[in-house]
Design an enzyme around this catalytic site. Structure first.
Site, PDB file in Angstrom:
ATOM      1  N   HIS A 287       2.979   7.786  -9.086  1.00 31.50           N
ATOM      2  CA  HIS A 287       2.103   6.607  -9.117  1.00 31.50           C
ATOM      3  C   HIS A 287       0.857   6.853  -8.267  1.00 31.50           C
ATOM      4  O   HIS A 287      -0.271   6.582  -8.714  1.00 31.50           O
ATOM      5  CB  HIS A 287       2.883   5.395  -8.592  1.00 31.50           C
ATOM      6  CG  HIS A 287       2.036   4.209  -8.295  1.00 31.50           C
ATOM      7  ND1 HIS A 287       1.826   3.191  -9.197  1.00 31.50           N
ATOM      8  CD2 HIS A 287       1.321   3.865  -7.181  1.00 31.50           C
ATOM      9  CE1 HIS A 287       1.046   2.281  -8.661  1.00 31.50           C
ATOM     10  NE2 HIS A 287       0.719   2.672  -7.438  1.00 31.50           N
ATOM     11  N   GLU A 288       1.046   7.363  -7.040  1.00 30.79           N
ATOM     12  CA  GLU A 288      -0.096   7.594  -6.141  1.00 30.79           C
ATOM     13  C   GLU A 288      -1.044   8.647  -6.712  1.00 30.79           C
ATOM     14  O   GLU A 288      -2.269   8.494  -6.640  1.00 30.79           O
ATOM     15  CB  GLU A 288       0.412   8.036  -4.761  1.00 30.79           C
ATOM     16  CG  GLU A 288       1.202   6.976  -4.010  1.00 30.79           C
ATOM     17  CD  GLU A 288       0.400   5.715  -3.752  1.00 30.79           C
ATOM     18  OE1 GLU A 288      -0.831   5.818  -3.562  1.00 30.79           O
ATOM     19  OE2 GLU A 288       1.001   4.625  -3.747  1.00 30.79           O
ATOM     20  N   HIS A 291      -3.475   7.377  -9.260  1.00 25.23           N
ATOM     21  CA  HIS A 291      -4.736   6.810  -8.768  1.00 25.23           C
ATOM     22  C   HIS A 291      -5.818   7.889  -8.699  1.00 25.23           C
ATOM     23  O   HIS A 291      -6.983   7.636  -9.016  1.00 25.23           O
ATOM     24  CB  HIS A 291      -4.521   6.194  -7.379  1.00 25.23           C
ATOM     25  CG  HIS A 291      -3.776   4.893  -7.388  1.00 25.23           C
ATOM     26  ND1 HIS A 291      -4.188   3.812  -8.137  1.00 25.23           N
ATOM     27  CD2 HIS A 291      -2.650   4.499  -6.736  1.00 25.23           C
ATOM     28  CE1 HIS A 291      -3.355   2.796  -7.939  1.00 25.23           C
ATOM     29  NE2 HIS A 291      -2.416   3.196  -7.110  1.00 25.23           N
ATOM     30  N   GLU A 367      -3.212  -0.664 -10.372  1.00 26.02           N
ATOM     31  CA  GLU A 367      -1.791  -0.475 -10.114  1.00 26.02           C
ATOM     32  C   GLU A 367      -1.000  -0.334 -11.412  1.00 26.02           C
ATOM     33  O   GLU A 367      -0.111   0.516 -11.531  1.00 26.02           O
ATOM     34  CB  GLU A 367      -1.249  -1.638  -9.274  1.00 26.02           C
ATOM     35  CG  GLU A 367      -1.760  -1.688  -7.856  1.00 26.02           C
ATOM     36  CD  GLU A 367      -1.448  -0.429  -7.077  1.00 26.02           C
ATOM     37  OE1 GLU A 367      -0.316   0.073  -7.183  1.00 26.02           O
ATOM     38  OE2 GLU A 367      -2.350   0.066  -6.374  1.00 26.02           O
TER      39      GLU A 367
END
Length: 427
Positions: A287-288, A291, A367
């Site tokens: 997920h990070e 970004h 997100e």
């Protein structure tokens, strides 16, 4: 939102599979206490600010700063010196008046709900260190900014903006290497399966990973986190030890013969088996890294700098208006630092609220996109379980008022994120 915390006392049917009643009640009471604290601390802040404005606190502090700098041999012509004294006194006042609230939050609310790991001695050493480090950065940067504004001529706002851009990039670059280690211990993630899997995943998406660190976040709190930093081909990943189930000190019993406490922190476990398994940690990192891959970091920097340029331009337009200074008690002088404070803190206040809301909406969109990226990496199932674990470890309350959530929460509510992952998880 407080009404939601008070009245939602039973686990909603849609949460029955992901949260037990005991955890639900703990999270409800924690968020209710935090909401109460936020209300009273916010009210105090508003009252304090109003009293300072109405009583002429700002010109009083400016005159006091002039007296102090005058005794040191710097007359009124040394405006920058007086400005630095003013800034030092103002930040000291803010630190002192905010100390009781910080103590209550740490040693009453966080302690009550099992998150605080600090002793009183550690707390005060940390607070003093933060204040000193902040002044070592704030005062030189402010003095250079004021000097640039003074000598910049008609286009000073361009030079001021470029200066703040360079400063922000430098601070982002050096923070984790030189500033953060002053407060927490960073150690390389030991060789092993997790490190190999992280490096493999980073390589698969061309993330230029150079180092993976573990930070001892458990020294101050059992909350967990993960982030990456660095520019160009020098990226580093930082994992809080509280994020790692196999690594967290809070999952380990004190060694035989130890009393469970040391000089700085409370090492006695409070949340057994907190954190995530390796597969879940990889999903969180997916997920990070999403970004980064999707350009969210760069987009946020561009938005921030566009806003900064606009603010400096409007500052240049408004700084010559003597009535602005007179409204705050400055009739005979128009100090640049005071002008910055009046315009950025007060005049721009409505604009800042609107901007904050827009950034919150954008953040929530980012997100969801980062979750979708982790899903594309095949991490949907593990991210699904990781989000549930992290929500439990941090006592996040999964029920929210949609208006409050839309305005204040930079991350989407848990149920919305889980629903977006659910179909892929079941594949």
């Amino acid at each position: 939102m407080r009404r939601v915390y008070r009245t939602t006392t039973h686990v909603p049917r849609e949460l029955g599979q992901i949260m037990d009643s005991e955890t639900f009640e703990k999270s409800r009471l924690y968020q209710l206490d935090k909401s109460t604290f936020s209300f009273w601390s916010g009210l105090y802040s508003e009252v304090e600010g109003t009293v300072i404005l109405l009583s002429g606190g700002i010109p009083f502090l400016w005159n006091l700063s002039g007296q102090i700098s005058g005794r040191a041999g710097f007359g009124p012509e040394y405006e920058i010196v007086q400005s630095l004294v003013f800034l030092l006194l103002a930040t000291l006042f803010s630190a002192v008046t905010g100390l009781p609230w910080s103590l209550y939050n740490t040693f009453v609310i966080e302690e009550k709900h099992g998150f605080n790991q600090q002793t009183l001695g550690f707390f005060f050493k940390d607070a003093i260190k933060k204040f000193v480090v902040t002044q070592c950065i704030l005062l030189p940067v402010t003095s250079l900014l004021l000097y640039i504004i003074k000598i910049g001529g008609d286009y000073f706002f361009i030079y001021a903006w470029l200066f703040t851009l360079v400063v922000s990039l430098v601070l982002v670059t050096i923070y984790a290497d030189y500033i953060a280690p002053l407060f927490d211990k960073f150690i390389p993630l030991p060789e092993g399966e997790l490190k190999q899997q992280i490096e493999t995943m980073a390589k698969s998406i061309d993330f230029p990973l150079t180092k993976v660190y573990v930070v001892e976040g458990s020294k101050r709190s059992s909350h967990s986190n993960a982030y990456f930093y660095g520019f160009f081909k020098n990226k580093r990943i930082v994992l809080f030890d509280t994020l790692l189930e196999d690594y967290s000190a809070l999952n380990k019993e004190p060694a035989e013969g130890e009393d469970g406490e040391n000089e700085d922190t409370k090492s006695k476990p409070k949340n057994k088996k907190q954190g995530c398994k390796n597969e879940e940690v990889l999903a969180v990192l997916g997920h990070e890294l999403g970004h980064w891959k999707l350009g969210h970091t760069v987009k946020n920097i561009i938005i921030s700098q566009m806003n900064s340029f606009l603010c400096f331009f409007l500052f240049a337009v408004l700084i010559g208006r003597k009535e602005l200074f007179a409204a705050f008690g400055f009739y005979d002088t128009q100090p640049t630092l005071i002008g910055l404070m009046i315009i950025f803190q007060f005049i721009f206040s409505p604009y800042n609220e609107v901007l904050s809301f827009c950034l919150t909406v954008l953040s929530r969109r980012f997100e969801f996109q980062a979750d979708a990226f982790a899903k594309e990496l095949g991490k949907a199932k593990d991210l699904y379980s990781a989000l549930i674990k992290l929500n439990k470890d941090n006592l996040g309350f999964p029920v929210s008022d949609w208006i409050f959530s839309m305005w204040h929460y930079s991350h989407p509510p848990l149920l919305e994120r889980l629903q977006a992952l659910k179909d892929a998880k079941q594949e």
